[in-house]
Design an enzyme around this catalytic site. Structure first.
Site, PDB file in Angstrom:
ATOM      1  N   ASN A  13       0.875  -1.178   0.000  1.00  0.00           N
ATOM      2  CA  ASN A  13       0.000   0.000   0.000  1.00  0.00           C
ATOM      3  C   ASN A  13       0.912   1.227   0.000  1.00  0.00           C
ATOM      4  OD1 ASN A  13      -1.779   2.083   0.487  1.00  0.00           O
ATOM      5  ND2 ASN A  13      -2.306   1.436   2.577  1.00  0.00           N
ATOM      6  N   TRP A  14       1.004   1.849  -1.165  1.00  0.00           N
ATOM      7  CA  TRP A  14       1.937   2.974  -1.293  1.00  0.00           C
ATOM      8  C   TRP A  14       1.428   4.269  -0.655  1.00  0.00           C
ATOM      9  CZ3 TRP A  14       4.245   2.653  -6.982  1.00  0.00           C
ATOM     10  CH2 TRP A  14       5.225   1.650  -6.997  1.00  0.00           C
ATOM     11  N   LYS A  15       0.150   4.288  -0.295  1.00  0.00           N
ATOM     12  CA  LYS A  15      -0.429   5.519   0.277  1.00  0.00           C
ATOM     13  C   LYS A  15      -0.126   6.694  -0.665  1.00  0.00           C
ATOM     14  CE  LYS A  15      -0.109   3.294   4.715  1.00  0.00           C
ATOM     15  NZ  LYS A  15      -0.052   3.367   6.156  1.00  0.00           N
ATOM     16  N   HIS A  97      -9.638   1.557   4.655  1.00  0.00           N
ATOM     17  CA  HIS A  97      -8.360   1.661   5.364  1.00  0.00           C
ATOM     18  C   HIS A  97      -8.541   2.614   6.546  1.00  0.00           C
ATOM     19  CE1 HIS A  97      -4.224   2.674   6.326  1.00  0.00           C
ATOM     20  NE2 HIS A  97      -3.882   1.540   5.720  1.00  0.00           N
ATOM     21  N   GLU A  99      -6.813   4.926   7.656  1.00  0.00           N
ATOM     22  CA  GLU A  99      -6.533   6.350   7.355  1.00  0.00           C
ATOM     23  C   GLU A  99      -7.730   7.004   6.662  1.00  0.00           C
ATOM     24  OE1 GLU A  99      -2.762   5.643   5.425  1.00  0.00           O
ATOM     25  OE2 GLU A  99      -1.979   4.996   7.366  1.00  0.00           O
ATOM     26  N   GLU A 169      -6.099  -5.079  10.119  1.00  0.00           N
ATOM     27  CA  GLU A 169      -5.021  -4.130  10.399  1.00  0.00           C
ATOM     28  C   GLU A 169      -5.332  -3.380  11.696  1.00  0.00           C
ATOM     29  OE1 GLU A 169      -2.678  -2.772   6.709  1.00  0.00           O
ATOM     30  OE2 GLU A 169      -4.496  -1.593   6.786  1.00  0.00           O
ATOM     31  N   GLY A 175       2.006   1.675  11.021  1.00  0.00           N
ATOM     32  CA  GLY A 175       3.011   2.736  10.991  1.00  0.00           C
ATOM     33  C   GLY A 175       3.693   2.999  12.324  1.00  0.00           C
ATOM     34  N   SER A 215       2.871  -2.656  10.392  1.00  0.00           N
ATOM     35  CA  SER A 215       4.300  -2.757  10.713  1.00  0.00           C
ATOM     36  C   SER A 215       4.941  -4.076  10.267  1.00  0.00           C
ATOM     37  CB  SER A 215       4.534  -2.517  12.207  1.00  0.00           C
ATOM     38  OG  SER A 215       4.178  -1.183  12.537  1.00  0.00           O
ATOM     39  N   GLY A 236       2.563  -1.398   4.304  1.00  0.00           N
ATOM     40  CA  GLY A 236       2.676   0.026   3.988  1.00  0.00           C
ATOM     41  C   GLY A 236       4.119   0.413   3.757  1.00  0.00           C
TER      42      GLY A 236
HETATM   43  P1  PGA Z   1       2.580  -0.092   7.717  1.00  0.00           P
HETATM   44  O1  PGA Z   1       1.148   0.262   7.058  1.00  0.00           O
HETATM   45  O2  PGA Z   1       3.048  -1.376   7.092  1.00  0.00           O
HETATM   46  O3  PGA Z   1       3.446   1.067   7.364  1.00  0.00           O
HETATM   47  O4  PGA Z   1       2.350  -0.231   9.179  1.00  0.00           O
HETATM   48  C1  PGA Z   1       0.209  -0.734   6.799  1.00  0.00           C
HETATM   49  C2  PGA Z   1      -1.009  -0.133   6.155  1.00  0.00           C
HETATM   50  O5  PGA Z   1      -1.357   1.011   6.448  1.00  0.00           O
HETATM   51  O6  PGA Z   1      -1.673  -0.788   5.323  1.00  0.00           O
END
Ligand code: PGA
Length: 252
Positions: A13-15, A97, A99, A169, A175, A215, A236
């Protein structure tokens, strides 16, 4: 007869990261070093990078989006529909997600509309669910997961199960550098599977891949990937580096 091992999903997931030039360089580097055919390897990229979808595919990478709007077309400035994503080469979309839920106030009701629109257009949906730290401490995580799944999938028929993927998640793990323990991931995956079984029956529910996210790095990926209940990973930060992503694809 020995049952065939289910492929594991490795989804990046490149965000909101990567220009087209950076995306091209990443794909080129992956193509040089990874044994991609072992797993289903996919990247959820910013809308702009979908213009490179054939380049991704040529290198064995499926490409998808991180969001969509549920209407087909119309006066919705700034939004992108399921049909537009398919047209641009996306085969899947992340929905719900944390976010999106937290920063953009997406409710389970809105998420449900997005899920239905994506599925009926023919996209695969990775529906993301997960509890907060407080919900975990107070023992309310099952209620939270159950609500996110039940409300997010309201009115979604069993015929769509083969287009559905669920990503567990936990918000406290995203993160933060503090992944869930394997025990927590296993427990929550089993719980999500049970909710899906209640909705769709055991056989259909067993066909829905369950991914763990939060993570994930090369050092912990292998342990998650060897758990029976964990059918793949949603990654991520570590998916932004071709070096780290290749290590995960290769289970190192
Ligand atoms: P992360 O993010 O691997 O940086 O914790 C995961 C995600 O948001 O899908």
């Amino acid at each position: 007869m020995v049952a065939a091992l289910k492929p594991k999903w490795i989804v990046g997931n490149w965000k909101m990261h990567k220009t087209l030039a950076e995306a091209k360089a990443f794909v080129h580097e992956i193509g040089q070093s990874a044994a991609i055919s072992r797993d289903v390897v996919a990247l959820a990229v910013p809308f702009t990078c979908l213009s490179l979808s054939s380049y991704f595919l040529e290198h064995g990478l499926r490409v998808g989006a991180q969001n969509l709007y549920f209407e087909k077309s119309g006066a919705f400035t700034g939004e992108v529909s399921a049909e537009m994503l398919l047209d641009a080469g996306a085969t899947f979309v992340l929905i719900g997600h944390s976010e999106r839920r937290n920063l953009f106030q997406e409710t389970d009701e809105l998420i449900n509309k997005k899920v239905k629109s994506a599925l009926s257009a023919g996209l695969k949906v990775i529906l993301c669910v997960g509890e907060t730290q407080v919900e975990r401490i107070e023992g309310r995580f099952e209620a939270r997961l159950s609500k996110q799944l039940t409300d997010g999938l309201k009115g979604v028929g069993a015929k769509f199960c083969n287009q559905l993927i669920v990503a567990y998640e936990p918000i406290w793990a995203i993160g933060t550098g503090l992944p869930a323990t394997v025990d927590i991931a296993n427990e929550c995956h089993a719980f999500c599977r049970k909710v899906l079984s209640d909705l769709y029956g055991q056989e259909k529910a067993e066909g829905v891949p369950l991914l763990y996210g939060g993570s994930v790095i090369p050092d912990n990926a292998k342990e998650f990937l060897t758990q029976k209940e964990i059918n793949g990973l949603l990654i991520g930060k570590a998916s932004l580096s071709s070096e780290l992503f290749v290590k995960i694809i290769n289970y190192v």
